[in-house]
Design a protein around this motif. Structure first.
Motif, PDB file in Angstrom:
ATOM      1  N   SER A   1       0.948  -1.242  -0.243  1.00 47.77           N
ATOM      2  CA  SER A   1       0.120   0.163  -0.370  1.00 47.77           C
ATOM      3  C   SER A   1       0.648   1.087   0.020  1.00 47.77           C
ATOM      4  O   SER A   1       0.302   2.474  -0.146  1.00 47.77           O
ATOM      5  CB  SER A   1      -0.795   0.012   1.478  1.00 47.77           C
ATOM      6  N   LYS A   2       2.356   1.052   0.345  1.00 51.63           N
ATOM      7  CA  LYS A   2       2.981   2.177   0.045  1.00 51.63           C
ATOM      8  C   LYS A   2       3.538   2.604  -1.266  1.00 51.63           C
ATOM      9  O   LYS A   2       4.717   3.388  -0.935  1.00 51.63           O
ATOM     10  CB  LYS A   2       3.807   1.844   1.380  1.00 51.63           C
ATOM     11  N   ASP A   3       3.664   1.399  -2.128  1.00 53.96           N
ATOM     12  CA  ASP A   3       4.797   1.397  -2.757  1.00 53.96           C
ATOM     13  C   ASP A   3       3.854   0.956  -4.138  1.00 53.96           C
ATOM     14  O   ASP A   3       2.641   0.488  -4.660  1.00 53.96           O
ATOM     15  CB  ASP A   3       4.640   0.196  -3.469  1.00 53.96           C
ATOM     16  N   GLU A   4       3.089   2.764  -4.974  1.00 54.93           N
ATOM     17  CA  GLU A   4       2.738   2.804  -6.619  1.00 54.93           C
ATOM     18  C   GLU A   4       2.529   1.894  -7.569  1.00 54.93           C
ATOM     19  O   GLU A   4       1.599   1.521  -8.062  1.00 54.93           O
ATOM     20  CB  GLU A   4       1.871   4.341  -6.453  1.00 54.93           C
ATOM     21  N   ASN A   5       3.667   1.049  -7.180  1.00 52.80           N
ATOM     22  CA  ASN A   5       3.603   0.276  -8.881  1.00 52.80           C
ATOM     23  C   ASN A   5       4.139  -1.285  -8.592  1.00 52.80           C
ATOM     24  O   ASN A   5       3.620  -2.415  -8.705  1.00 52.80           O
ATOM     25  CB  ASN A   5       5.862  -0.025  -8.703  1.00 52.80           C
ATOM     26  N   LEU A   6       2.812  -1.769  -6.973  1.00 49.99           N
ATOM     27  CA  LEU A   6       2.403  -2.744  -6.239  1.00 49.99           C
ATOM     28  C   LEU A   6       0.967  -2.780  -6.237  1.00 49.99           C
ATOM     29  O   LEU A   6       0.194  -1.922  -6.431  1.00 49.99           O
ATOM     30  CB  LEU A   6       3.341  -3.439  -5.338  1.00 49.99           C
ATOM     31  N   SER A   7       0.859  -4.297  -6.051  1.00 56.31           N
ATOM     32  CA  SER A   7      -0.699  -4.444  -6.349  1.00 56.31           C
ATOM     33  C   SER A   7      -0.940  -5.401  -5.663  1.00 56.31           C
ATOM     34  O   SER A   7       0.086  -6.285  -5.345  1.00 56.31           O
ATOM     35  CB  SER A   7      -1.773  -3.888  -7.273  1.00 56.31           C
ATOM     36  N   LEU A   8      -2.088  -5.379  -4.624  1.00 53.67           N
ATOM     37  CA  LEU A   8      -2.320  -7.185  -3.811  1.00 53.67           C
ATOM     38  C   LEU A   8      -3.055  -8.096  -5.084  1.00 53.67           C
ATOM     39  O   LEU A   8      -3.661  -7.842  -5.599  1.00 53.67           O
ATOM     40  CB  LEU A   8      -3.715  -6.709  -3.206  1.00 53.67           C
ATOM     41  N   THR A   9      -2.882  -9.499  -4.802  1.00 53.26           N
ATOM     42  CA  THR A   9      -2.838 -10.621  -5.822  1.00 53.26           C
ATOM     43  C   THR A   9      -4.105 -10.709  -4.496  1.00 53.26           C
ATOM     44  O   THR A   9      -4.465 -11.691  -3.479  1.00 53.26           O
ATOM     45  CB  THR A   9      -2.013 -11.263  -5.964  1.00 53.26           C
ATOM     46  N   ASP A  10      -4.933 -11.766  -5.313  1.00 48.25           N
ATOM     47  CA  ASP A  10      -6.058 -12.852  -4.717  1.00 48.25           C
ATOM     48  C   ASP A  10      -5.405 -14.110  -3.648  1.00 48.25           C
ATOM     49  O   ASP A  10      -5.994 -13.485  -3.028  1.00 48.25           O
ATOM     50  CB  ASP A  10      -7.044 -13.518  -5.841  1.00 48.25           C
ATOM     51  N   GLU A  11      -3.959 -14.302  -4.091  1.00 52.89           N
ATOM     52  CA  GLU A  11      -3.955 -15.061  -2.958  1.00 52.89           C
ATOM     53  C   GLU A  11      -3.584 -14.147  -1.823  1.00 52.89           C
ATOM     54  O   GLU A  11      -3.607 -15.017  -0.640  1.00 52.89           O
ATOM     55  CB  GLU A  11      -2.077 -15.902  -3.884  1.00 52.89           C
ATOM     56  N   ASP A  12      -2.521 -13.652  -1.572  1.00 51.49           N
ATOM     57  CA  ASP A  12      -2.143 -11.842  -1.441  1.00 51.49           C
ATOM     58  C   ASP A  12      -3.873 -12.551  -0.253  1.00 51.49           C
ATOM     59  O   ASP A  12      -3.344 -12.214   1.723  1.00 51.49           O
ATOM     60  CB  ASP A  12      -1.879 -10.690  -1.392  1.00 51.49           C
ATOM     61  N   LEU A  13      -4.881 -11.948  -0.427  1.00 49.88           N
ATOM     62  CA  LEU A  13      -6.159 -11.635  -0.017  1.00 49.88           C
ATOM     63  C   LEU A  13      -6.994 -12.855   0.707  1.00 49.88           C
ATOM     64  O   LEU A  13      -7.287 -12.854   2.008  1.00 49.88           O
ATOM     65  CB  LEU A  13      -7.535 -11.028  -1.217  1.00 49.88           C
ATOM     66  N   VAL A  14      -6.173 -14.251  -0.105  1.00 45.21           N
ATOM     67  CA  VAL A  14      -7.148 -15.481   0.513  1.00 45.21           C
ATOM     68  C   VAL A  14      -6.338 -15.386   2.007  1.00 45.21           C
ATOM     69  O   VAL A  14      -6.720 -15.691   2.959  1.00 45.21           O
ATOM     70  CB  VAL A  14      -6.536 -16.725  -0.449  1.00 45.21           C
ATOM     71  N   VAL A  15      -4.458 -15.268   1.783  1.00 45.75           N
ATOM     72  CA  VAL A  15      -3.912 -15.619   3.335  1.00 45.75           C
ATOM     73  C   VAL A  15      -4.307 -14.409   3.696  1.00 45.75           C
ATOM     74  O   VAL A  15      -4.109 -15.108   5.660  1.00 45.75           O
ATOM     75  CB  VAL A  15      -2.661 -15.743   2.612  1.00 45.75           C
ATOM     76  N   VAL A  16      -4.035 -13.269   4.006  1.00 43.19           N
ATOM     77  CA  VAL A  16      -4.928 -12.681   4.915  1.00 43.19           C
ATOM     78  C   VAL A  16      -6.082 -13.184   5.823  1.00 43.19           C
ATOM     79  O   VAL A  16      -6.547 -12.609   6.963  1.00 43.19           O
ATOM     80  CB  VAL A  16      -5.042 -10.469   4.448  1.00 43.19           C
ATOM     81  N   ARG A  17      -6.815 -13.200   5.009  1.00 42.18           N
ATOM     82  CA  ARG A  17      -8.464 -13.331   4.693  1.00 42.18           C
ATOM     83  C   ARG A  17      -8.870 -14.546   6.281  1.00 42.18           C
ATOM     84  O   ARG A  17      -8.697 -14.746   7.067  1.00 42.18           O
ATOM     85  CB  ARG A  17      -9.536 -14.236   3.952  1.00 42.18           C
ATOM     86  N   CYS A  18      -8.000 -15.955   5.910  1.00 40.30           N
ATOM     87  CA  CYS A  18      -7.254 -16.649   7.258  1.00 40.30           C
ATOM     88  C   CYS A  18      -6.624 -16.348   8.001  1.00 40.30           C
ATOM     89  O   CYS A  18      -6.605 -16.887   9.635  1.00 40.30           O
ATOM     90  CB  CYS A  18      -6.152 -17.905   5.954  1.00 40.30           C
TER      91      CYS A  18
END
Length: 247
Positions: free
Chosen positions: A32-49
């Motif tokens: 969220s501090k790097d304007e060149n990157l973004s969240l993947t679906d995998e990232d979201l799934v693991v954070v939700r876990c």
């Protein structure tokens, strides 16, 4: 930081899944501090876990996301809204669904976002709309989940006078489309309070679904006024509604 984990969660803390979740939460912070990157679906799934595994992680997610979405720069071009708003909303939704005690703090957080929206309106209407849309969307989601129904209606009443564009329509449809009679007296009074605080009721006539929902609401209230313990301001709101056509 994301806060400590209680002693009762030692086993979870030591698990690989939990450690992985913490790693991905740190990734969310970094992304969220790097304007060149973004969240993947995998990232979201693991954070939700991680959210499901620990209330502490969930609280940390709410705290971190809250810090981002209450910063006016988040809604400016390149500020992160375009890349992260959808993901942040889904994470807040999962926190609210998984941990009921966090629904009130999330509701309070949305009021702060709304205040940011109002401030942004003085400089950039588009940025105001982005912040307002986020606050309204999450608040209506909390309404749909339940347990905060009256609190949500009170919040919408506080916001009503500063709603612009189609926000009144979104609010009314969001509440009435997820509710069904018989309505409680508190619910009816809450709806009438929201409607009475809007700058104009006429805007609600511009959307067909909104008109139908209000017509059905008025039909349900018809003849039950004495049972609803309406205050003068509720009676005025009801009278104003009945002066307009909702067919």
């Amino acid at each position: 930081g994301w806060g400590g984990v209680g002693g009762g969660e030692t086993a979870i803390e030591e698990s690989e899944d939990f450690k992985k979740a913490l790693e991905h939460i740190e990734l969310v912070q970094k992304l969220s501090k790097d304007e060149n990157l973004s969240l993947t679906d995998e990232d979201l799934v693991v954070v939700r876990c991680g959210i499901e595994a620990s209330c502490s992680v969930s609280m940390g997610v709410v705290g971190f996301v809250g810090g981002r979405i209450t910063d006016g720069s988040f809604y400016q071009p390149g500020g992160g809204h375009e890349r992260f708003a959808g993901s942040f909303v889904r994470l807040l939704e999962h926190c609210a669904l998984t941990h009921a005690p966090q629904r009130q703090p999330i509701l309070a957080l949305m009021h702060k976002v709304w205040e940011v929206s109002v401030k942004l309106g003085a400089e950039d209407p588009q940025e105001k709309d982005l912040a307002g849309e986020l606050a309204l969307g999450v608040t209506l989601l909390l309404f749909e989940i339940g347990n905060t129904v009256i609190a949500v209606l009170r919040q919408l009443q506080r916001w009503a006078s500063t709603m612009t564009g189609n926000q009144p329509i979104v609010a009314v449809i969001g509440v009435l489309s997820t509710s069904a009679p018989p309505y409680s007296s508190k619910f009816v009074r809450g709806i009438l309070a929201v409607l009475g605080a809007l700058p104009s009721l006429e805007v609600l006539q511009l959307q067909t679904d909104c008109k139908h929902l209000i017509a059905a609401f008025l039909q349900h209230v018809q003849g039950k006024e004495a049972q609803l313990n309406l205050l003068p301001e509720h009676e005025k709101s009801l009278g104003d509604l009945r002066l307009l056509s909702w067919t």
